[in-house]
Write a protein that holds these residues in place. Structure first.
Motif, short mmCIF file in Angstrom:
data_model
loop_
_atom_site.label_atom_id
_atom_site.label_comp_id
_atom_site.label_asym_id
_atom_site.label_seq_id
_atom_site.Cartn_x
_atom_site.Cartn_y
_atom_site.Cartn_z
N ASP A 171 5.20 -3.99 -11.50
CA ASP A 171 6.36 -4.13 -10.60
C ASP A 171 6.50 -5.56 -10.12
O ASP A 171 7.61 -6.11 -10.08
N LYS A 193 -3.42 6.47 -8.32
CA LYS A 193 -3.02 5.08 -8.56
C LYS A 193 -2.87 4.81 -10.05
O LYS A 193 -3.77 5.13 -10.83
N TRP A 240 7.83 0.38 -2.21
CA TRP A 240 7.51 -1.00 -2.59
C TRP A 240 8.78 -1.77 -2.89
O TRP A 240 8.97 -2.90 -2.41
N TYR A 247 0.84 -1.19 0.00
CA TYR A 247 0.00 0.00 0.00
C TYR A 247 0.89 1.25 0.00
O TYR A 247 0.73 2.15 0.83
N CYS A 248 1.82 1.30 -0.95
CA CYS A 248 2.84 2.34 -0.94
C CYS A 248 3.22 2.70 -2.37
O CYS A 248 2.74 2.10 -3.33
N ASP A 249 4.11 3.70 -2.51
CA ASP A 249 4.59 4.09 -3.83
C ASP A 249 5.67 3.12 -4.29
O ASP A 249 6.07 2.21 -3.56
N ARG A 250 6.17 3.35 -5.51
CA ARG A 250 7.12 2.39 -6.09
C ARG A 250 8.45 2.31 -5.32
O ARG A 250 8.92 1.21 -5.03
N GLN A 281 -1.78 -0.58 -10.80
CA GLN A 281 -1.13 -0.45 -9.51
C GLN A 281 0.25 -1.13 -9.54
O GLN A 281 1.05 -0.82 -10.42
N HIS A 282 0.56 -2.08 -8.66
CA HIS A 282 1.91 -2.66 -8.64
C HIS A 282 2.02 -3.96 -9.44
O HIS A 282 3.04 -4.66 -9.32
N TYR A 331 -1.40 -3.55 -4.12
CA TYR A 331 -2.14 -2.29 -4.02
C TYR A 331 -1.19 -1.10 -3.81
O TYR A 331 -0.21 -1.18 -3.08
N TRP A 332 -1.54 0.00 -4.45
CA TRP A 332 -0.78 1.24 -4.40
C TRP A 332 -1.11 2.01 -3.12
O TRP A 332 -2.03 1.65 -2.39
#
Length: 349
Positions: A141, A133, A98, A92-95, A137-138, A126-127
């Motif tokens: 990644d 978002k 993450w 639940y975070c940014d790149r 989302q991720h 989840y972003w």
């Protein structure tokens, strides 16, 4: 030169035939005690074990310490492979955050001496909730750094199928763990699942893994009945999920055993499960049978580890000590781990 008699030749031939499996099974019990009760031969089935870890989230600063201990336990048990069934980071975070979180968790999991296979959970995908978002989302990644969102592989006559339970609402693409419309498998993933099940027709077992326990229909809508029918027709043996932080067997439905895993470092709700403990599953496959056990993390010990050395002072009864005599007792103090305080207890009679 020694001359072999017929008895020597026959005995040598019997040994060779036994070792090669041409005359009698290689597991035959060998002894020179003819009057002893005969013992059964070991099972000849091609058996193996695999392990499953779930959920390290929402527990506080020491959750990764629990995961490290799980890795140490599994390295002692040495299963053929390990599956992590989702929520291996807080997410639940940014790149950048993450990537930082996954670098830490991946470094721990890479400490496993056997191959490990990931299952994506909502915390892994989840972003950040307070930022705009990206549509997926991720997911990009995750696939770039961790592995495919859904995949399958074969091992020793069994198939392992990993499903992805956070594709989102098929109409809007929105992801949510509370909206049943967002908890659906896409037609693409269902078509892929059918194609894999067709390849696995002759498997001894088919095991399915996913993060959300979709069979809990009041939380996830009604689509699972369709997926269950697909799995039942393919003779799937078991389905494993996590997410709820609850250790539970949800029964046998049309031949499919449904299991939920609790935590391997994640938060435990003591009001729901007052006796809960961090654990992993160890699954033993033996021919057409399999057994699932929940192993408490930290309960597997290495007898070669000096931290578990035990020193025992045995009583000596031949001492004769008068009023004017002093006896020196040599006591060997074991090495103490940092942070532990040694206590010596001595009893005299």
């Amino acid at each position: 030169m020694r001359h072999l008699c017929i008895k020597d030749v026959l005995l040598s031939s019997l040994i060779l035939l036994t070792l090669s499996g041409l005359s009698c099974p290689a597991q035959t019990i060998l002894t020179d005690r003819p009057a002893a009760r005969p013992l059964p031969s070991p099972d000849k089935e091609d058996s193996f074990t695999f392990a499953i870890i779930a959920d390290v989230t929402d527990a506080g600063p020491n959750n990764l310490d629990v995961l490290k201990q799980a890795v140490a336990d599994l390295n002692l048990l040495s299963p053929d492979l390990v599956l992590t069934i989702g929520d291996m980071i807080q997410g639940y975070c940014d790149r950048p955050t993450w990537l930082e979180q996954w670098n830490v968790s991946k470094q721990i999991l890479d400490g496993l001496q056997r191959p490990w296979y990931p299952v994506a959970g909502n915390h892994d995908i989840y972003w950040a909730s307070n930022q705009p978002k990206p549509k997926e989302q991720h997911e990009p990644d995750y696939e770039r750094h961790i592995g495919p969102l859904w995949y399958a592989f074969r091992h020793k006559g069994c198939w392992f199928i990993v499903l992805y339970t956070d594709e989102g609402d098929p109409n809007t693409g929105a992801k949510s763990i509370s909206d049943p419309n967002a908890q659906r498998f896409s037609q693409r993933q269902i078509r892929w699942l059918r194609s894999i099940l067709a390849k696995a027709r002759d498997a001894k077992h088919i095991f399915v893994f996913m993060h959300h326990p979709r069979w809990v229909t009041e939380e996830y809508g009604q689509q699972w009945s369709t997926i269950h029918d697909i799995l039942a027709k393919a003779r799937v043996s078991a389905v494993f999920a996590g997410h709820d932080h609850i250790l539970r067997f949800d029964g046998n439905r049309d031949g499919i055993m449904y299991y939920r895993l609790g935590t391997a470092g994640g938060a435990i709700n003591r009001r729901i499960e007052p006796e809960a403990f961090h654990h992993f599953f160890l699954v033993t496959v033996r021919g057409r049978q399999f057994r699932v056990s929940a192993v408490k993390i930290g309960s597997v010990y290495d007898p070669q580890d000096p931290a578990f050395a035990r020193y025992t002072l045995l009583p000596i009864t031949q001492w004769r000590i008068g009023q004017d005599r002093i006896v020196d007792l040599v006591i060997h103090i074991p090495q103490i781990q940092p942070g532990l305080r040694p206590i010596l207890q001595v009893g005299l009679t």
